[in-house]
Design a protein around this motif. Sequence first.
Motif, PDB file in Angstrom:
ATOM      1  N   THR A  24       0.828  -1.205   0.000  1.00 57.11           N
ATOM      2  CA  THR A  24       0.000   0.000   0.000  1.00 57.11           C
ATOM      3  C   THR A  24       0.865   1.258   0.000  1.00 57.11           C
ATOM      4  OG1 THR A  24      -0.094  -0.001   2.423  1.00 57.11           O
ATOM      5  CG2 THR A  24      -1.863  -1.143   1.237  1.00 57.11           C
ATOM      6  N   VAL A  25       0.346   2.307  -0.647  1.00 63.71           N
ATOM      7  CA  VAL A  25       1.091   3.561  -0.701  1.00 63.71           C
ATOM      8  C   VAL A  25       0.613   4.550   0.357  1.00 63.71           C
ATOM      9  CG1 VAL A  25       1.794   3.400  -3.111  1.00 63.71           C
ATOM     10  CG2 VAL A  25      -0.451   4.332  -2.552  1.00 63.71           C
ATOM     11  N   LEU A  26      -0.553   4.283   0.934  1.00 65.38           N
ATOM     12  CA  LEU A  26      -1.008   5.073   2.073  1.00 65.38           C
ATOM     13  C   LEU A  26      -0.879   4.176   3.302  1.00 65.38           C
ATOM     14  CD1 LEU A  26      -2.223   7.698   3.136  1.00 65.38           C
ATOM     15  CD2 LEU A  26      -4.498   6.723   2.748  1.00 65.38           C
ATOM     16  N   PRO A  27       0.203   4.332   4.070  1.00 61.33           N
ATOM     17  CA  PRO A  27       0.439   3.441   5.200  1.00 61.33           C
ATOM     18  C   PRO A  27      -0.762   3.407   6.140  1.00 61.33           C
ATOM     19  CG  PRO A  27       2.357   4.818   4.797  1.00 61.33           C
ATOM     20  CD  PRO A  27       1.254   5.352   3.931  1.00 61.33           C
ATOM     21  N   PRO A  28      -1.212   2.213   6.550  1.00 66.15           N
ATOM     22  CA  PRO A  28      -2.353   2.101   7.460  1.00 66.15           C
ATOM     23  C   PRO A  28      -2.189   2.936   8.728  1.00 66.15           C
ATOM     24  CG  PRO A  28      -1.777  -0.043   6.589  1.00 66.15           C
ATOM     25  CD  PRO A  28      -0.691   0.899   6.149  1.00 66.15           C
ATOM     26  N   SER A  29      -0.960   3.083   9.190  1.00 65.31           N
ATOM     27  CA  SER A  29      -0.721   3.824  10.425  1.00 65.31           C
ATOM     28  C   SER A  29      -1.037   5.317  10.288  1.00 65.31           C
ATOM     29  CB  SER A  29       0.738   3.657  10.864  1.00 65.31           C
ATOM     30  OG  SER A  29       1.623   4.178   9.878  1.00 65.31           O
ATOM     31  N   LEU A  30      -1.096   5.813   9.058  1.00 60.41           N
ATOM     32  CA  LEU A  30      -1.312   7.238   8.855  1.00 60.41           C
ATOM     33  C   LEU A  30      -2.718   7.593   8.388  1.00 60.41           C
ATOM     34  CD1 LEU A  30       2.006   8.409   7.132  1.00 60.41           C
ATOM     35  CD2 LEU A  30       1.456   8.239   9.558  1.00 60.41           C
ATOM     36  N   ARG A  31      -3.509   6.601   8.046  1.00 57.88           N
ATOM     37  CA  ARG A  31      -4.817   6.896   7.456  1.00 57.88           C
ATOM     38  C   ARG A  31      -5.704   7.721   8.380  1.00 57.88           C
ATOM     39  NH1 ARG A  31      -5.926   0.886   4.852  1.00 57.88           N
ATOM     40  NH2 ARG A  31      -4.253   1.029   3.279  1.00 57.88           N
ATOM     41  N   GLY A  82       6.197   3.997   4.441  1.00 55.60           N
ATOM     42  CA  GLY A  82       5.877   2.590   4.230  1.00 55.60           C
ATOM     43  C   GLY A  82       7.109   1.732   4.081  1.00 55.60           C
ATOM     44  N   ARG A  83       8.101   2.246   3.376  1.00 52.91           N
ATOM     45  CA  ARG A  83       9.327   1.484   3.113  1.00 52.91           C
ATOM     46  C   ARG A  83      10.057   1.129   4.403  1.00 52.91           C
ATOM     47  NH1 ARG A  83      11.952  -1.443  -0.961  1.00 52.91           N
ATOM     48  NH2 ARG A  83      14.191  -1.348  -0.618  1.00 52.91           N
ATOM     49  N   PHE A  84      10.125   2.091   5.334  1.00 57.51           N
ATOM     50  CA  PHE A  84      10.882   1.880   6.566  1.00 57.51           C
ATOM     51  C   PHE A  84       9.996   1.484   7.745  1.00 57.51           C
ATOM     52  CE2 PHE A  84      13.493   4.931   4.094  1.00 57.51           C
ATOM     53  CZ  PHE A  84      14.604   4.122   3.905  1.00 57.51           C
ATOM     54  N   GLY A  85       8.708   1.296   7.474  1.00 59.11           N
ATOM     55  CA  GLY A  85       7.804   0.837   8.514  1.00 59.11           C
ATOM     56  C   GLY A  85       7.692   1.783   9.696  1.00 59.11           C
ATOM     57  N   LEU A  86       7.648   3.084   9.436  1.00 62.27           N
ATOM     58  CA  LEU A  86       7.560   4.059  10.513  1.00 62.27           C
ATOM     59  C   LEU A  86       6.193   4.011  11.189  1.00 62.27           C
ATOM     60  CD1 LEU A  86       9.298   7.146   8.840  1.00 62.27           C
ATOM     61  CD2 LEU A  86      10.323   5.327  10.219  1.00 62.27           C
ATOM     62  N   GLY A  87       6.171   4.280  12.471  1.00 61.87           N
ATOM     63  CA  GLY A  87       4.931   4.301  13.223  1.00 61.87           C
ATOM     64  C   GLY A  87       4.151   5.586  13.023  1.00 61.87           C
ATOM     65  N   LYS A  88       3.070   5.730  13.796  1.00 57.10           N
ATOM     66  CA  LYS A  88       2.195   6.889  13.627  1.00 57.10           C
ATOM     67  C   LYS A  88       2.917   8.207  13.850  1.00 57.10           C
ATOM     68  CE  LYS A  88      -2.104   4.542  14.927  1.00 57.10           C
ATOM     69  NZ  LYS A  88      -3.247   4.527  15.890  1.00 57.10           N
ATOM     70  N   ALA A  89       3.616   8.306  14.966  1.00 51.90           N
ATOM     71  CA  ALA A  89       4.263   9.575  15.317  1.00 51.90           C
ATOM     72  C   ALA A  89       5.369   9.918  14.324  1.00 51.90           C
ATOM     73  CB  ALA A  89       4.822   9.512  16.734  1.00 51.90           C
ATOM     74  N   ALA A  90       6.263   8.964  14.067  1.00 53.02           N
ATOM     75  CA  ALA A  90       7.384   9.222  13.164  1.00 53.02           C
ATOM     76  C   ALA A  90       6.898   9.447  11.742  1.00 53.02           C
ATOM     77  CB  ALA A  90       8.375   8.063  13.210  1.00 53.02           C
ATOM     78  N   GLY A  91       5.942   8.643  11.300  1.00 48.32           N
ATOM     79  CA  GLY A  91       5.418   8.784   9.949  1.00 48.32           C
ATOM     80  C   GLY A  91       4.710  10.112   9.742  1.00 48.32           C
ATOM     81  N   THR A  92       3.888  10.501  10.701  1.00 52.98           N
ATOM     82  CA  THR A  92       3.184  11.780  10.595  1.00 52.98           C
ATOM     83  C   THR A  92       4.158  12.942  10.580  1.00 52.98           C
ATOM     84  OG1 THR A  92       1.269  10.855  11.764  1.00 52.98           O
ATOM     85  CG2 THR A  92       1.428  13.251  11.639  1.00 52.98           C
TER      86      THR A  92
END
Length: 226
Positions: free
Chosen positions: A14-21, A157-167
């Motif tokens: 997926t290109v929209l990581p589930p953690s960020l939706r 998505g590539r590095f599997g970042l979590g909610k806080a880091a990804g946001t």
Amino acid sequence: MDRLAGADLEVGPTVLPPSLRARLGPVAVLAALVVCVLGVLYAGHGEPGGVDRWLVDPTADSVRPPWRRVALAMDFLGEPAGAATLIVAVVTGCLLLRRPRAAVLVVAGAAMTVGTATLLKHLVGRTIHGDGNLSYPSGHTAFFTGLALVVALLATGRFGLGKAAGTTLVLGAALVAGAAMGWAQVALGAHYPTDVLGGWCTALAVVPATAWLVDRMADPLRQERR
């Protein structure tokens, strides 16, 4: 297992990581609201508003070397030749990393962002330096911010970042890219500051929605191949 791996390779994650939706959804809605409010406020205007005058004289092309050269270089990245070069480079990187769905998002995200900005220009009808120069929202800012958002989403998505880091990464990339291109546009007298804000918010509204649509269209293909 081989068939599953082959399906993932063909379609990609997926290109929209589930953690960020859940986080990017409200951001996109708020950004769309800002775009609409500013569009209504400045519809048909040909002069800077109060906020524009308070920030800077947006019609004064006063930036001097070496910063003028920096501004011109930034501006080029939003022109057709510069934008196409950036898109080809990012798409090539996605394909080399075997991320075809990501490559689709790069092209679709840029097309949707620029297309939306162009449509809004004609709907709002705000001008700068004469009736023929539609200015709201800034297409350069929308494109460059949108591309930065796409790259940040893919990195998340590539590095599997979590909610806080990804946001933080996604919004930080959007802020840096928007500020850089927005500064260039105002410094060169091509846009009002509120045009830049509108372009930035256009990208924030369009790119997450486009990423969601790409995933919705690609997921059934993955299921069929399984």
